[in-house]
Design a protein around this motif. Structure first.
Motif, PDB file in Angstrom:
ATOM      1  N   ASP A  41       2.015   5.251   1.981  1.00  0.00           N
ATOM      2  CA  ASP A  41       3.249   5.955   2.324  1.00  0.00           C
ATOM      3  C   ASP A  41       4.457   5.164   1.836  1.00  0.00           C
ATOM      4  OD1 ASP A  41       3.031   3.880   4.112  1.00  0.00           O
ATOM      5  OD2 ASP A  41       3.683   5.024   5.861  1.00  0.00           O
ATOM      6  N   LEU A  42       5.512   5.878   1.504  1.00  0.00           N
ATOM      7  CA  LEU A  42       6.739   5.278   0.980  1.00  0.00           C
ATOM      8  C   LEU A  42       7.925   5.719   1.824  1.00  0.00           C
ATOM      9  CD1 LEU A  42       6.195   6.084  -2.825  1.00  0.00           C
ATOM     10  CD2 LEU A  42       5.574   3.978  -1.623  1.00  0.00           C
ATOM     11  N   ASP A  43       8.950   4.859   1.909  1.00  0.00           N
ATOM     12  CA  ASP A  43      10.187   5.274   2.562  1.00  0.00           C
ATOM     13  C   ASP A  43      11.083   5.972   1.537  1.00  0.00           C
ATOM     14  OD1 ASP A  43      11.353   3.326   0.977  1.00  0.00           O
ATOM     15  OD2 ASP A  43      11.597   1.883   2.610  1.00  0.00           O
ATOM     16  N   LEU A  44      12.283   6.280   1.932  1.00  0.00           N
ATOM     17  CA  LEU A  44      13.187   7.033   1.057  1.00  0.00           C
ATOM     18  C   LEU A  44      13.534   6.269  -0.218  1.00  0.00           C
ATOM     19  CD1 LEU A  44      15.604   8.541   3.741  1.00  0.00           C
ATOM     20  CD2 LEU A  44      13.689   9.670   2.597  1.00  0.00           C
ATOM     21  N   GLY A  83       6.635  -3.231   2.499  1.00  0.00           N
ATOM     22  CA  GLY A  83       8.070  -3.457   2.424  1.00  0.00           C
ATOM     23  C   GLY A  83       8.621  -3.617   1.030  1.00  0.00           C
ATOM     24  N   LYS A  84       7.752  -3.535   0.010  1.00  0.00           N
ATOM     25  CA  LYS A  84       8.193  -3.712  -1.375  1.00  0.00           C
ATOM     26  C   LYS A  84       8.136  -2.391  -2.125  1.00  0.00           C
ATOM     27  CE  LYS A  84       6.552  -8.496  -1.536  1.00  0.00           C
ATOM     28  NZ  LYS A  84       5.655  -9.456  -2.219  1.00  0.00           N
ATOM     29  N   PHE A  85       8.914  -2.327  -3.187  1.00  0.00           N
ATOM     30  CA  PHE A  85       8.909  -1.124  -4.018  1.00  0.00           C
ATOM     31  C   PHE A  85       7.525  -0.925  -4.642  1.00  0.00           C
ATOM     32  CE2 PHE A  85       9.523   1.214  -7.978  1.00  0.00           C
ATOM     33  CZ  PHE A  85      10.241   2.317  -7.520  1.00  0.00           C
ATOM     34  N   LEU A  86       7.121   0.324  -4.772  1.00  0.00           N
ATOM     35  CA  LEU A  86       5.793   0.668  -5.275  1.00  0.00           C
ATOM     36  C   LEU A  86       5.520  -0.059  -6.592  1.00  0.00           C
ATOM     37  CD1 LEU A  86       3.269   2.457  -4.863  1.00  0.00           C
ATOM     38  CD2 LEU A  86       4.449   4.236  -6.170  1.00  0.00           C
ATOM     39  N   PRO A  87       4.563  -0.983  -6.602  1.00  0.00           N
ATOM     40  CA  PRO A  87       4.362  -1.806  -7.802  1.00  0.00           C
ATOM     41  C   PRO A  87       3.520  -1.139  -8.884  1.00  0.00           C
ATOM     42  CG  PRO A  87       2.843  -2.499  -6.103  1.00  0.00           C
ATOM     43  CD  PRO A  87       3.675  -1.403  -5.502  1.00  0.00           C
ATOM     44  N   THR A  88       2.955   0.031  -8.584  1.00  0.00           N
ATOM     45  CA  THR A  88       2.033   0.647  -9.539  1.00  0.00           C
ATOM     46  C   THR A  88       2.746   1.391 -10.665  1.00  0.00           C
ATOM     47  OG1 THR A  88       1.910   2.708  -8.255  1.00  0.00           O
ATOM     48  CG2 THR A  88       0.362   0.962  -7.687  1.00  0.00           C
ATOM     49  N   VAL A  89       4.072   1.548 -10.543  1.00  0.00           N
ATOM     50  CA  VAL A  89       4.817   2.315 -11.545  1.00  0.00           C
ATOM     51  C   VAL A  89       5.242   1.378 -12.674  1.00  0.00           C
ATOM     52  CG1 VAL A  89       6.787   3.818 -11.962  1.00  0.00           C
ATOM     53  CG2 VAL A  89       5.656   3.839  -9.727  1.00  0.00           C
ATOM     54  N   ALA A 149      -5.797   5.695 -15.045  1.00  0.00           N
ATOM     55  CA  ALA A 149      -5.502   7.133 -14.974  1.00  0.00           C
ATOM     56  C   ALA A 149      -5.786   7.616 -13.557  1.00  0.00           C
ATOM     57  CB  ALA A 149      -6.360   7.904 -15.976  1.00  0.00           C
ATOM     58  N   ILE A 150      -4.804   8.311 -12.953  1.00  0.00           N
ATOM     59  CA  ILE A 150      -4.971   8.818 -11.591  1.00  0.00           C
ATOM     60  C   ILE A 150      -4.535  10.278 -11.523  1.00  0.00           C
ATOM     61  CG2 ILE A 150      -4.551   6.541 -10.576  1.00  0.00           C
ATOM     62  CD1 ILE A 150      -1.776   7.618  -9.693  1.00  0.00           C
ATOM     63  N   SER A 151      -5.017  10.944 -10.465  1.00  0.00           N
ATOM     64  CA  SER A 151      -4.527  12.268 -10.103  1.00  0.00           C
ATOM     65  C   SER A 151      -3.783  12.099  -8.785  1.00  0.00           C
ATOM     66  CB  SER A 151      -5.689  13.256  -9.954  1.00  0.00           C
ATOM     67  OG  SER A 151      -5.226  14.507  -9.488  1.00  0.00           O
ATOM     68  N   LEU A 152      -2.479  12.388  -8.782  1.00  0.00           N
ATOM     69  CA  LEU A 152      -1.621  12.089  -7.633  1.00  0.00           C
ATOM     70  C   LEU A 152      -1.212  13.366  -6.907  1.00  0.00           C
ATOM     71  CD1 LEU A 152      -0.106   9.730  -6.188  1.00  0.00           C
ATOM     72  CD2 LEU A 152       1.872  10.329  -7.600  1.00  0.00           C
ATOM     73  N   SER A 153      -1.331  13.322  -5.565  1.00  0.00           N
ATOM     74  CA  SER A 153      -0.822  14.391  -4.695  1.00  0.00           C
ATOM     75  C   SER A 153       0.169  13.761  -3.729  1.00  0.00           C
ATOM     76  CB  SER A 153      -1.958  15.071  -3.937  1.00  0.00           C
ATOM     77  OG  SER A 153      -2.865  15.705  -4.827  1.00  0.00           O
ATOM     78  N   VAL A 154       1.346  14.376  -3.580  1.00  0.00           N
ATOM     79  CA  VAL A 154       2.420  13.805  -2.771  1.00  0.00           C
ATOM     80  C   VAL A 154       2.972  14.875  -1.832  1.00  0.00           C
ATOM     81  CG1 VAL A 154       4.584  12.537  -2.792  1.00  0.00           C
ATOM     82  CG2 VAL A 154       3.026  12.340  -4.728  1.00  0.00           C
ATOM     83  N   SER A 155       3.208  14.473  -0.569  1.00  0.00           N
ATOM     84  CA  SER A 155       3.810  15.375   0.410  1.00  0.00           C
ATOM     85  C   SER A 155       4.916  14.639   1.149  1.00  0.00           C
ATOM     86  CB  SER A 155       2.768  15.870   1.416  1.00  0.00           C
ATOM     87  OG  SER A 155       1.778  16.653   0.788  1.00  0.00           O
ATOM     88  N   PRO A 156       6.032  15.328   1.482  1.00  0.00           N
ATOM     89  CA  PRO A 156       7.108  14.676   2.238  1.00  0.00           C
ATOM     90  C   PRO A 156       6.707  14.435   3.695  1.00  0.00           C
ATOM     91  CG  PRO A 156       7.599  17.008   1.901  1.00  0.00           C
ATOM     92  CD  PRO A 156       6.361  16.716   1.119  1.00  0.00           C
ATOM     93  N   LEU A 157       7.236  13.358   4.284  1.00  0.00           N
ATOM     94  CA  LEU A 157       7.043  13.050   5.704  1.00  0.00           C
ATOM     95  C   LEU A 157       8.316  13.399   6.466  1.00  0.00           C
ATOM     96  CD1 LEU A 157       5.282   9.568   5.361  1.00  0.00           C
ATOM     97  CD2 LEU A 157       4.196  11.762   5.861  1.00  0.00           C
ATOM     98  N   MET A 205       7.430   9.737   2.070  1.00  0.00           N
ATOM     99  CA  MET A 205       6.407  10.577   1.451  1.00  0.00           C
ATOM    100  C   MET A 205       5.044   9.919   1.605  1.00  0.00           C
ATOM    101  SD  MET A 205       7.196   9.825  -2.590  1.00  0.00           S
ATOM    102  CE  MET A 205       8.964  10.027  -2.376  1.00  0.00           C
ATOM    103  N   LEU A 206       4.019  10.741   1.647  1.00  0.00           N
ATOM    104  CA  LEU A 206       2.639  10.277   1.699  1.00  0.00           C
ATOM    105  C   LEU A 206       1.976  10.611   0.372  1.00  0.00           C
ATOM    106  CD1 LEU A 206       0.370   9.103   3.559  1.00  0.00           C
ATOM    107  CD2 LEU A 206      -0.318  11.467   3.966  1.00  0.00           C
ATOM    108  N   SER A 207       1.334   9.623  -0.229  1.00  0.00           N
ATOM    109  CA  SER A 207       0.726   9.797  -1.549  1.00  0.00           C
ATOM    110  C   SER A 207      -0.776   9.587  -1.473  1.00  0.00           C
ATOM    111  CB  SER A 207       1.330   8.812  -2.558  1.00  0.00           C
ATOM    112  OG  SER A 207       2.718   9.025  -2.694  1.00  0.00           O
ATOM    113  N   ILE A 208      -1.514  10.401  -2.224  1.00  0.00           N
ATOM    114  CA  ILE A 208      -2.966  10.274  -2.350  1.00  0.00           C
ATOM    115  C   ILE A 208      -3.292  10.155  -3.831  1.00  0.00           C
ATOM    116  CG2 ILE A 208      -5.202  11.364  -1.942  1.00  0.00           C
ATOM    117  CD1 ILE A 208      -3.959  12.833   0.411  1.00  0.00           C
ATOM    118  N   ALA A 209      -3.904   9.041  -4.209  1.00  0.00           N
ATOM    119  CA  ALA A 209      -4.205   8.757  -5.613  1.00  0.00           C
ATOM    120  C   ALA A 209      -5.719   8.736  -5.823  1.00  0.00           C
ATOM    121  CB  ALA A 209      -3.599   7.423  -6.036  1.00  0.00           C
TER     122      ALA A 209
END
Length: 538
Positions: A180-183, A208-214, A251-259, A269-273
């Motif tokens: 999950d990620l914050d705003l 607490g850190k920015f998403l490092p996978t990008v 390579a991933i397939s990503l699904s994202v939904s807002p919290l 947001m909640l992410s499923i990879a």
């Protein structure tokens, strides 16, 4: 003198009047204040008496000196019983150390908010939240206890805890990466073991850190997805390339939904990879396999085309090169019979007749073989067929050709999907077979119909002829296999093989049933014609 006395008396009376008036005003003010305090006291007692919370007042020895109606109903004691017991009997005693710390805090004038387990008169217990504060009146310290039964809250907390544990178990055991990620795109609290395995970072490394996978080159793509999600939309199965710890791509397939929070505001947001590495490899292998398969199909089609060309050449050779000698043999044998009949004895004439009969049988055999070959190669035209009409026509033609009277039984309304030309050959062969083997019957009967066996619809041709030995029924549909002598029942042994070949091209089955001198029945199904690919694979 009298005047002085009168003035003195008047002054004295005036002083007495003002004194009584001041006292009366003071008494009136005190009465009004007392009445106001009494009203407030009654109001406070009313609120205390009927409050939803338990309210108890303790003296400095922790004995109960006041209790409201809620306390009476909650504990099951009468007011008199409550006023005679120590407060400690209402709770499950905490340790002496805890009790000592609480009393020290209260003696310092502090207020306490604690959770305790309280006991009823019947021995049952309930969780409670207690607010305790000291009250000093006329130099004496009292303790006011406001107690709230929190059974429902504790039940809700347990349910929430169990639900959170269940959810955590699902997330932690999920085979896909969940986080999950914050705003601002920072990891909030969820980074499950599958995410650790997929991307390589441990949970404590990313919280607490920015998403490092990008990767840097994908930031604009990430920002676009983030913007869509922050507008309240969900994304499903978005194919992306992200990076692992160390920088290697994945390579991933990503699904994202807002919290959302309780007010409906988006909080993250909640992410499923899903790891698509194996799938990509499988797709690559599948593409290679398809290319290989296409090459094999092309090769087999080419071989099939060559075989068909060879068969065409063979058919031409049989039709012309083999027929010419047969015609010569038959023709010259007939000429000898006609020109030299008077010079031949009976044995010579019999030999010539045998030669002509053999060449004619060979001619018929060539015709049947050519027909069997053409059936294998001819293009099928599958349509809806009225089999009743087709069978009636075939029966009439068969009867005209044999010059025999036969009792035909052909019901109306029988239909199937297939090639009308090929199915006409099936019916003619089966009818010819039935006519041939009912030759010795005075009242030959041939029936065409349909029946259902084991949930399958079967067409059949049944006769009342000589039948056959059932132990040889598997040989009936093999070319050149005969169960009766050619002298008694002439033929080439190709007809039933042709029937099996045509029914096979329609994707059906054929079988026979019969007994000696009890007639025979031939059953077949027509589920539909085969596709061109099925023909090639065959």
């Amino acid at each position: 003198m009298a005047i002085i006395v009168l003035l003195t008396l008047g002054a004295f009376s005036l002083i007495i009047y003002y004194f009584h008036r001041e006292r009366l005003d003071r008494l009136r003010s005190e009465y009004e204040a007392l009445a106001e305090r009494h009203a407030l006291t009654e109001h406070f007692e009313y609120l205390t008496k009927y409050a939803n919370d338990i309210i108890i007042v303790l003296d400095d020895s922790w004995n109960i000196i006041e209790a409201n109606d809620r306390a009476i109903s909650s504990y099951g004691y009468s007011l008199g019983e409550l006023l005679r017991i120590d407060y400690g009997r209402l709770i499950e005693s905490p340790s002496r150390e805890i009790v000592a710390r609480r009393r020290q805090a209260l003696e310092r004038g502090e207020s306490l908010l604690i959770e305790e387990t309280h006991k009823r008169k019947d021995g049952s217990i309930f969780p409670a939240e207690a607010s305790i504060r000291p009250i000093v009146s006329h130099g004496i310290t009292y303790y006011q206890y406001i107690i709230r039964d929190i059974t429902e809250r504790k039940t809700a907390e347990r349910l929430l805890y169990d639900r959170n544990q269940h959810l955590a178990m699902i997330i932690n055991s999920a085979p896909v990466g969940i986080y999950d990620l914050d705003l601002d795109g920072r990891i909030k609290s969820i980074w499950n073991p599958a995410a650790e395995k997929l991307f390589g970072w441990k949970r404590e490394e990313v919280l607490g850190k920015f998403l490092p996978t990008v990767p840097e080159q994908s930031m604009s793509e990430y920002e676009a997805l983030h913007s869509i999600t922050m507008q309240g939309e969900s994304l499903t199965d978005v194919a992306l390339e992200r990076q692992r710890k160390g920088g290697s791509p994945v390579a991933i397939s990503l699904s994202v939904s807002p919290l959302h929070d309780q007010q409906g505001n988006i909080t993250g947001m909640l992410s499923i990879a899903v790891d698509m590495t194996k799938r990509k490899e499988m797709e690559k292998q599948l593409r290679l396999l398809n290319l290989t398969l296409e090459q094999k199909v092309a090769e087999r089609t080419s071989r099939l085309r060559n075989i068909n060309e060879e068969l065409e050449a063979f058919s031409y050779s049989v039709s012309h090169d083999l027929r010419a000698p047969l015609r010569s043999i038959d023709g010259f044998s007939q000429a000898v019979m006609e020109d030299y009949e008077d010079k031949l004895d009976a044995s010579g004439r019999d030999h010539l007749k045998r030669i002509r009969a053999a060449t004619q049988r060979m001619g018929l055999l060539i015709d049947d073989l050519l027909q069997l070959s053409r059936i294998t190669r001819v293009d099928m035209r599958t349509v809806e067929i009225n089999l009743s009409s087709l069978a009636s026509t075939a029966a009439r033609e068969t009867e005209e050709q044999t010059k025999r009277r036969i009792a035909w039984k052909i019901p109306e309304g029988l239909s199937a999907t297939g090639d009308p030309r090929l199915l006409t050959i099936v019916l003619r062969n089966l009818f010819d077979n039935a006519v041939k083997f009912t030759a010795a019957k005075e009242n030959p009967t041939i029936e065409f119909g349909r029946t259902v066996m084991n949930g399958t619809s079967w067409f059949y041709v049944r006769d009342n002829g000589v039948g056959f030995d059932p132990k040889y029924k598997d040989k009936l549909f093999t070319a050149f296999q005969r169960l009766h002598s050619a002298k008694d029942y002439p033929g080439t042994g190709i007809g039933l093989a042709t029937v099996k070949r045509i029914i096979g091209r329609h994707g059906g089955e054929v079988w026979a049933d019969g007994a000696i001198d009890a007639g025979a029945a031939f059953f077949f199904t027509i589920p539909g014609g085969r596709t061109e690919e099925q023909e090639c694979m065959q």
